[in-house]
Motif scaffolding. Structure first.
Motif, PDB file in Angstrom:
ATOM      1  N   ALA A 443      28.230  29.174  50.229  1.00  0.00           N
ATOM      2  CA  ALA A 443      29.225  29.856  49.403  1.00  0.00           C
ATOM      3  C   ALA A 443      28.894  31.340  49.257  1.00  0.00           C
ATOM      4  O   ALA A 443      29.784  32.200  49.316  1.00  0.00           O
ATOM      5  CB  ALA A 443      29.301  29.193  48.034  1.00  0.00           C
ATOM      6  N   THR A 444      27.600  31.646  49.088  1.00  0.00           N
ATOM      7  CA  THR A 444      27.193  33.044  48.948  1.00  0.00           C
ATOM      8  C   THR A 444      27.463  33.824  50.226  1.00  0.00           C
ATOM      9  O   THR A 444      27.918  34.976  50.183  1.00  0.00           O
ATOM     10  CB  THR A 444      25.695  33.128  48.586  1.00  0.00           C
ATOM     11  OG1 THR A 444      25.463  32.417  47.353  1.00  0.00           O
ATOM     12  CG2 THR A 444      25.253  34.568  48.430  1.00  0.00           C
ATOM     13  N   ALA A 445      27.182  33.192  51.360  1.00  0.00           N
ATOM     14  CA  ALA A 445      27.452  33.854  52.645  1.00  0.00           C
ATOM     15  C   ALA A 445      28.943  34.129  52.810  1.00  0.00           C
ATOM     16  O   ALA A 445      29.344  35.203  53.283  1.00  0.00           O
ATOM     17  CB  ALA A 445      26.940  32.991  53.790  1.00  0.00           C
ATOM     18  N   SER A 446      29.783  33.182  52.408  1.00  0.00           N
ATOM     19  CA  SER A 446      31.238  33.378  52.497  1.00  0.00           C
ATOM     20  C   SER A 446      31.695  34.516  51.599  1.00  0.00           C
ATOM     21  O   SER A 446      32.532  35.340  51.977  1.00  0.00           O
ATOM     22  CB  SER A 446      31.969  32.088  52.109  1.00  0.00           C
ATOM     23  OG  SER A 446      31.669  31.043  53.011  1.00  0.00           O
ATOM     24  N   GLN A 447      31.117  34.578  50.376  1.00  0.00           N
ATOM     25  CA  GLN A 447      31.484  35.653  49.459  1.00  0.00           C
ATOM     26  C   GLN A 447      31.022  37.012  49.977  1.00  0.00           C
ATOM     27  O   GLN A 447      31.724  38.018  49.824  1.00  0.00           O
ATOM     28  CB  GLN A 447      30.888  35.374  48.071  1.00  0.00           C
ATOM     29  CG  GLN A 447      31.553  34.201  47.370  1.00  0.00           C
ATOM     30  CD  GLN A 447      30.978  33.896  45.996  1.00  0.00           C
ATOM     31  OE1 GLN A 447      31.427  32.978  45.334  1.00  0.00           O
ATOM     32  NE2 GLN A 447      30.006  34.675  45.546  1.00  0.00           N
ATOM     33  N   GLU A 448      29.860  37.049  50.615  1.00  0.00           N
ATOM     34  CA  GLU A 448      29.371  38.303  51.182  1.00  0.00           C
ATOM     35  C   GLU A 448      30.305  38.797  52.285  1.00  0.00           C
ATOM     36  O   GLU A 448      30.617  40.001  52.365  1.00  0.00           O
ATOM     37  CB  GLU A 448      27.962  38.123  51.733  1.00  0.00           C
ATOM     38  CG  GLU A 448      26.887  38.037  50.660  1.00  0.00           C
ATOM     39  CD  GLU A 448      25.497  37.862  51.240  1.00  0.00           C
ATOM     40  OE1 GLU A 448      25.402  37.612  52.467  1.00  0.00           O
ATOM     41  OE2 GLU A 448      24.524  37.967  50.478  1.00  0.00           O
ATOM     42  N   LEU A 453      34.536  42.501  54.091  1.00  0.00           N
ATOM     43  CA  LEU A 453      35.894  42.682  54.615  1.00  0.00           C
ATOM     44  C   LEU A 453      36.741  43.504  53.645  1.00  0.00           C
ATOM     45  O   LEU A 453      37.457  44.425  54.061  1.00  0.00           O
ATOM     46  CB  LEU A 453      36.539  41.318  54.851  1.00  0.00           C
ATOM     47  CG  LEU A 453      37.992  41.330  55.372  1.00  0.00           C
ATOM     48  CD1 LEU A 453      38.057  42.076  56.714  1.00  0.00           C
ATOM     49  CD2 LEU A 453      38.521  39.908  55.518  1.00  0.00           C
ATOM     50  N   ALA A 454      36.625  43.186  52.352  1.00  0.00           N
ATOM     51  CA  ALA A 454      37.393  43.927  51.350  1.00  0.00           C
ATOM     52  C   ALA A 454      36.981  45.389  51.326  1.00  0.00           C
ATOM     53  O   ALA A 454      37.826  46.288  51.198  1.00  0.00           O
ATOM     54  CB  ALA A 454      37.201  43.293  49.977  1.00  0.00           C
ATOM     55  N   SER A 455      35.674  45.641  51.458  1.00  0.00           N
ATOM     56  CA  SER A 455      35.181  47.022  51.456  1.00  0.00           C
ATOM     57  C   SER A 455      35.719  47.790  52.655  1.00  0.00           C
ATOM     58  O   SER A 455      36.116  48.963  52.533  1.00  0.00           O
ATOM     59  CB  SER A 455      33.650  47.034  51.477  1.00  0.00           C
ATOM     60  OG  SER A 455      33.129  46.375  50.342  1.00  0.00           O
ATOM     61  N   VAL A 456      35.742  47.135  53.818  1.00  0.00           N
ATOM     62  CA  VAL A 456      36.255  47.777  55.033  1.00  0.00           C
ATOM     63  C   VAL A 456      37.741  48.097  54.866  1.00  0.00           C
ATOM     64  O   VAL A 456      38.204  49.193  55.229  1.00  0.00           O
ATOM     65  CB  VAL A 456      36.013  46.885  56.256  1.00  0.00           C
ATOM     66  CG1 VAL A 456      36.753  47.425  57.475  1.00  0.00           C
ATOM     67  CG2 VAL A 456      34.525  46.765  56.545  1.00  0.00           C
ATOM     68  N   VAL A 457      38.501  47.149  54.321  1.00  0.00           N
ATOM     69  CA  VAL A 457      39.942  47.353  54.132  1.00  0.00           C
ATOM     70  C   VAL A 457      40.194  48.507  53.162  1.00  0.00           C
ATOM     71  O   VAL A 457      41.029  49.386  53.411  1.00  0.00           O
ATOM     72  CB  VAL A 457      40.606  46.059  53.617  1.00  0.00           C
ATOM     73  CG1 VAL A 457      42.048  46.326  53.188  1.00  0.00           C
ATOM     74  CG2 VAL A 457      40.574  44.984  54.693  1.00  0.00           C
ATOM     75  N   ILE A 458      39.448  48.512  52.039  1.00  0.00           N
ATOM     76  CA  ILE A 458      39.619  49.586  51.048  1.00  0.00           C
ATOM     77  C   ILE A 458      39.262  50.936  51.654  1.00  0.00           C
ATOM     78  O   ILE A 458      39.963  51.934  51.459  1.00  0.00           O
ATOM     79  CB  ILE A 458      38.759  49.300  49.802  1.00  0.00           C
ATOM     80  CG1 ILE A 458      39.311  48.076  49.062  1.00  0.00           C
ATOM     81  CG2 ILE A 458      38.721  50.511  48.883  1.00  0.00           C
ATOM     82  CD1 ILE A 458      38.410  47.604  47.939  1.00  0.00           C
ATOM     83  N   LEU A 459      38.160  50.979  52.417  1.00  0.00           N
ATOM     84  CA  LEU A 459      37.752  52.228  53.060  1.00  0.00           C
ATOM     85  C   LEU A 459      38.807  52.696  54.049  1.00  0.00           C
ATOM     86  O   LEU A 459      39.131  53.894  54.116  1.00  0.00           O
ATOM     87  CB  LEU A 459      36.407  52.032  53.760  1.00  0.00           C
ATOM     88  CG  LEU A 459      35.825  53.265  54.477  1.00  0.00           C
ATOM     89  CD1 LEU A 459      35.592  54.389  53.456  1.00  0.00           C
ATOM     90  CD2 LEU A 459      34.528  52.908  55.178  1.00  0.00           C
TER      91      LEU A 459
END
Length: 471
Positions: A443-448, A453-459
Motif C-alpha cells: 500500500a505504501t509503495a502504491s501511495q508513493e 505521479l501527482a507531483s509530476v502532473v502538478i509540475l
C-alpha cells in the motif's frame, strides 16, 4: 463411532512475554501446557541479579500487541497490563538552532483521527503479570532454570537440562504433540527445526551499537514531556528517551561501533560529541562525568536482525516472535509482531479444526494449520524486518528533513479531506491497525507512486501555465 477428543500436550520454550502469551492461548483451548525457561524466575530475585540486556531498550505496546492480548478475553489480565503503561502521543524532536538556542518540536503520531497513543511499557512488569497468570492457570506447568538442549520431532520428545547456578543437575525429557519456540533471536528451537526441515535463514548485524544511560533523577526527567518519545537525531547516530512507569525514562544511545571506539581513544571528546549531536542531553539531563563513566563501563551491545522461512516443521513444531523474525527496535514492533504471531497461529489452529476433530485427525489438521501460519507470517516477518531497518534512517535523519515534513502534511491532508481514497500513512498502518505488514509495504509503495505521479502532473501544469503567461 466418533473418537473422544483429548487434550493436546503443548511444550513452549521461552517464558518471555511472547512465550507466556502462547502458553495462555493454548491453555485457554484446553491444552495441557508446559513452558520451560532458561533463566530463573524474575519475580524471585533482585532486579540487579536477574535483569538481562535483552529488555533494556524501551518497550512499546501498540494495537497489534494489545489486540492479541484482548484475544484471551480476559479483562482482568488486560487491566493489569494496561495499569502500568505510559501513553505516547507522538515524537518530541530535540535540536539547536543557528543562534544556539535549544528547541523541541512535537510530531504527533496521528493528526487525522485525534490523539491516538501508543504505550510505553515496563518489560519486567509485563512479564511478571503474565507469569502470575500462568501460575493461576491449572493446565499450565512452569519450569525455570531449564535449558532446551534438543528435540526429536519424530518421537515428539523435547530435552532439557535443569540448571542451578553453574551446575547442570539433571536431564529432563518432555513429550509433546506440538512444541512452540519462543526463545528469542538466538533460538535453539529454530536450530532444531533446521535439522528436520529445509529452512532458509539469514542473520545480519548492522553497524549499530546501543548503550543504555542511567538517569534516575526524577527532577531531571521532569524536564521532558511524559507523553512523547524523545529523539535527538544525530545524522549517523541518535539518542532517545522512552518514558517508563514511575516517572522515569529509559535513555539509549544508538551509534556506529567506530563512535564508541572514539570515546575510549579520546575521552575528552565525549562532551563535544554530545553537545554537537544531542544538544541538551549533557549537562542538562546527565552530568558529563557520569555520562563519560557510563559510556566506558556500560555494555555497547549489537543489534541483530534475522529472517527465516518457513516458521514450522511438519505437524508438530513452530516458532514465534524473535525466534522467527528478530527485528531492529526502530519501529517498536518486535514485541507486537511476536504477540501477533501467537494470535495468528491459534487462529489457524482454530480454523483448521484442530480443537474440534477426532484425536486421530489432529496431527493432519495441525500440519495444515502450521503450513497456513508460515504462508501468512513469513512475508509479514520479512516486511517488518525491512521496515524496522529503514525507520532507523528516518529517526536519526529524516525527522529533520523539510521534505519528510512536507510529505507528512500532504498525506495527513489526504487522509482528512479525501477519506474515500483509503489513504493512510505507513506509520499509522503499522502502529494503529492490524493490517498485515506485507500489505502495508504494498500500500505504501502504491501511495508513493501516486504522490510522484501527482507531483509530476502538478509540475507540468505549472510549467504550461508559466509558458502561457510568458506568451
Amino acid at each position: 463411532m466418533r473418537e473422544t477428543q483429548t487434550r493436546q500436550k503443548v511444550v513452549v520454550v521461552g517464558a518471555g512475554p511472547v512465550g507466556c502469551l502462547a502458553a495462555l492461548y493454548a491453555a485457554q483451548r484446553g491444552d495441557d501446557v508446559e513452558i520451560y525457561e532458561l533463566r530463573e524466575d524474575p519475580r524471585m530475585c533482585h532486579p540487579s541479579q536477574c535483569s538481562t540486556t535483552s529488555g533494556a531498550i524501551g518497550l512499546v505496546l501498540s494495537e497489534r500487541g494489545l489486540s492479541s492480548i484482548r484475544g484471551l478475553q480476559n479483562p482482568t489480565l488486560l487491566g493489569l497490563i494496561e495499569a502500568k503503561t505510559v501513553p505516547m502521543y507522538g515524537r518530541m524532536i530535540h535540536g539547536r538552532d543557528p543562534s544556539g538556542d535549544l528547541w523541541e518540536k512535537a510530531q504527533n503520531y496521528d493528526n487525522v483521527n485525534g490523539k491516538v497513543p501508543i504505550t510505553a511499557k515496563d518489560r519486567s512488569h509485563l512479564t511478571n503479570v503474565l507469569l502470575d497468570e500462568l501460575e493461576r492457570t491449572t493446565n499450565i506447568n512452569l519450569f525455570f532454570n531449564h535449558k532446551f538442549t534438543g528435540a526429536d520431532l519424530k518421537t515428539n520428545q523435547a530435552f532439557f537440562q535443569f540448571r542451578q547456578g553453574n551446575l547442570n543437575l539433571k536431564h529432563v525429557d518432555a513429550s509433546f504433540d506440538m512444541i512452540i519456540g519462543a526463545d528469542g533471536a538466538y533460538s535453539a528451537t529454530r536450530s532444531q527445526l533446521m535439522k528436520h526441515t529445509p529452512m532458509d535463514y539469514q542473520q545480519k548485524y548492522d553497524d549499530i551499537r546501543w548503550c543504555e544511560i542511567q538517569i534516575t533523577d526524577r527532577a531531571v526527567s521532569s524536564q521532558l514531556s511524559r507523553n512523547h518519545l524523545h529523539i535527538w537525531p544525530g545524522r549517523e547516530s541518535m539518542f532517545v528517551a522512552v518514558p517508563a512507569p514511575g516517572g522515569t525514562f529509559t535513555y539509549t544511545l544508538f551509534a556506529p561501533s567506530s563512535h564508541y571506539t572514539a570515546f575510549f581513544q579520546s575521552p575528552e571528546g565525549v562532551a563535544a560529541y554530545f553537545d554537537t549531536r544531542f544538544p541538551g542531553v549533557s549537562p542538562d539531563l546527565v552530568d558529563p562525568g557520569s555520562l563519560h563513566k557510563q559510556l566506558m563501563v556500560n555494555p555497547h551491545l549489537p543489534l541483530v536482525g534475522t529472517k527465516c522461512s518457513p516458521y514450522h516443521s511438519g505437524h508438530n513444531a513452530v516458532i514465534v516472535g524473535d525466534a522467527a523474525h528478530a527485528v531492529l527496535p526502530f519501529y517498536g514492533q518486535g514485541l507486537n509482531a511476536g504477540m501477533e504471531d501467537v494470535c495468528r497461529l491459534f487462529e489457524h489452529l482454530d480454523n483448521h479444526g484442530v480443537y474440534q476433530c477426532a484425536r486421530s485427525q489432529i496431527a493432519t489438521a495441525r500440519a495444515f494449520a502450521l503450513e497456513a501460519y508460515s504462508r501468512q507470517r513469513v512475508p509479514d516477518g520479512h516486511a517488518i524486518h525491512d521496515l524496522s531497518r529503514a525507520n532507523y534512517l528516518e529517526l536519526r535523519w529524516g525527522v529533520l528533513s523539510s521534505l519528510h515534513q512536507l510529505r507528512k502534511r500532504v498525506e495527513e491532508a489526504i487522509c482528512k479531506y479525501l477519506p474515500q481514497l483509503g489513504w493512510a500513512t505507513q506509520y499509522t498502518r503499522v502502529s494503529f491497525t492490524t493490517e498485515s505488514y506485507s500489505a502495508i509495504v504494498q500500500a505504501t509503495a502504491s501511495q508513493e507512486r501516486a504522490l510522484i505521479l501527482a507531483s509530476v502532473v502538478i509540475l507540468a501544469i505549472m510549467v504550461i501555465l508559466a509558458c502561457c503567461l510568458l506568451i
